[in-house]
Design an enzyme around this catalytic site. Structure first.
Site, PDB file in Angstrom:
ATOM      1  N   ASP A 189      25.714  69.855  35.955  1.00 26.95           N
ATOM      2  CA  ASP A 189      25.875  69.466  34.550  1.00 26.95           C
ATOM      3  C   ASP A 189      26.736  70.524  33.865  1.00 26.95           C
ATOM      4  OD1 ASP A 189      25.570  68.000  32.186  1.00 26.95           O
ATOM      5  OD2 ASP A 189      23.707  69.004  31.639  1.00 26.95           O
ATOM      6  N   ASP A 206      20.996  76.086  31.330  1.00 26.49           N
ATOM      7  CA  ASP A 206      20.694  74.649  31.405  1.00 26.49           C
ATOM      8  C   ASP A 206      20.777  74.150  32.843  1.00 26.49           C
ATOM      9  OD1 ASP A 206      20.013  72.117  30.664  1.00 26.49           O
ATOM     10  OD2 ASP A 206      21.840  71.686  29.528  1.00 26.49           O
TER      11      ASP A 206
END
Ligand SMILES: Nc1ncnc2c1ncn2[C@@H]1O[C@H](COP(=O)(O)OP(=O)(O)O)[C@@H](O)[C@H]1O
Ligand SMILES: [Mg+2]
Length: 252
Positions: A189, A206
């Site tokens: 991501d 993240d």
């Protein structure tokens, strides 16, 4: 939970409503501190993994990040996933192919708990490989506790919000390479929104979606990650190598 703490969380909740940009998010936002999440916060406090919770740092579709403190008063970031989020299906693909996680979760709450565990493990793996990530502190159910990056209570600047230079470019691809080679992970991501630049420090974060390089889609995710970053830097006028040559170099 002490009624004082509960009152405080609900106050944070009310105040943070003013920060909302998207009214569609309203419903799920109001459900962040459902009963189970309040109990999970309490559990982290009783385990001494968390001392206090203050305000919201940032909120997205699936999770909200709070500014908190350890029992010694050290600043912490507390990422709380919305158990009502409809992202369950999308998440499964990033769990199914990962041999670290045996049985597949049978409902979306379980998938979120597994996702949090995965994010914690991925941060540990990346950190062991020498990559700068927020140090993971603890996790429980839908809550991840980690080092606070930057100066609380402000949100640290992502690459999207700062100037970037050639050194940032080099660091980015160096980090992707080390993650692949040493941690045996693909972020999956990666974008300018998941890279932080605070003073002279750069931080990758993240990592819930990150998969082992043995995942059947790992190569596809790596290509997307590299493509995103090549495109981002090109927009900012920094061009060195194209996606294909990076992929060749990173996987050789
Ligand atoms: N460790 C941290 N320290 C400080 N702020 C953080 C930290 N982790 C996340 N944040 C803040 O929360 C935002 C969203 O975090 P992120 O992990 O990217 O969540 P999402 O899964 O919603 O994209 C970040 O852009 C940043 O502003
Ligand atoms: Mg993010």
């Amino acid at each position: 939970m002490s009624s004082k703490m509960k009152e405080k969380l609900l106050r944070i909740e009310r105040e943070s409503r003013y920060l909302r940009k998207d009214s569609d998010q309203r419903k799920s936002m109001e459900e962040v501190f459902d009963r189970a999440t309040l109990l999970a916060v309490e559990e982290l406090i009783s385990r001494k993994s968390l001392g206090d919770l203050f305000g919201v740092v940032n909120s997205g579709k699936e999770a909200r990040v709070y500014y908190g403190a350890s029992q010694n008063g050290e600043p912490l970031a507390v990422k709380i996933y919305l158990t009502s989020s409809a992202e369950f299906k999308r998440r499964m693909g990033y769990i199914a192919g990962d041999r670290r996680f045996g049985k597949l979760p049978s409902n979306s709450r379980e998938a979120i708990f597994l996702w949090v565990r995965k994010e914690f493990k991925n941060l540990q793996l990346a950190q062991s490989a020498g990559i700068r990530v927020p140090t993971p502190v603890a996790f429980y159910r839908n809550i991840l506790v980690m080092e606070y990056i930057g100066e609380p209570p402000g949100a640290p600047a992502t690459f999207a919000e700062t100037e970037v230079d050639e050194a940032d470019y080099d660091w980015t691809f160096d980090t992707v390479g080390t993650l692949h080679r040493k941690a045996k992970l693909v972020h999956a991501d990666l974008s300018e929104y998941n890279l932080l630049k605070v003073k002279e420090e750069r931080v990758l974060f993240d990592m819930g979606s990150a998969v082992l390089t043995s995942h059947p889609q790992a190569e596809e995710y790596l290509k997307r990650d590299v493509g995103n970053m090549v495109r981002f830097f090109r927009k900012r006028g920094i061009v060195k190598k194209d996606t294909e040559s990076w992929l060749g170099e990173l996987t050789s």
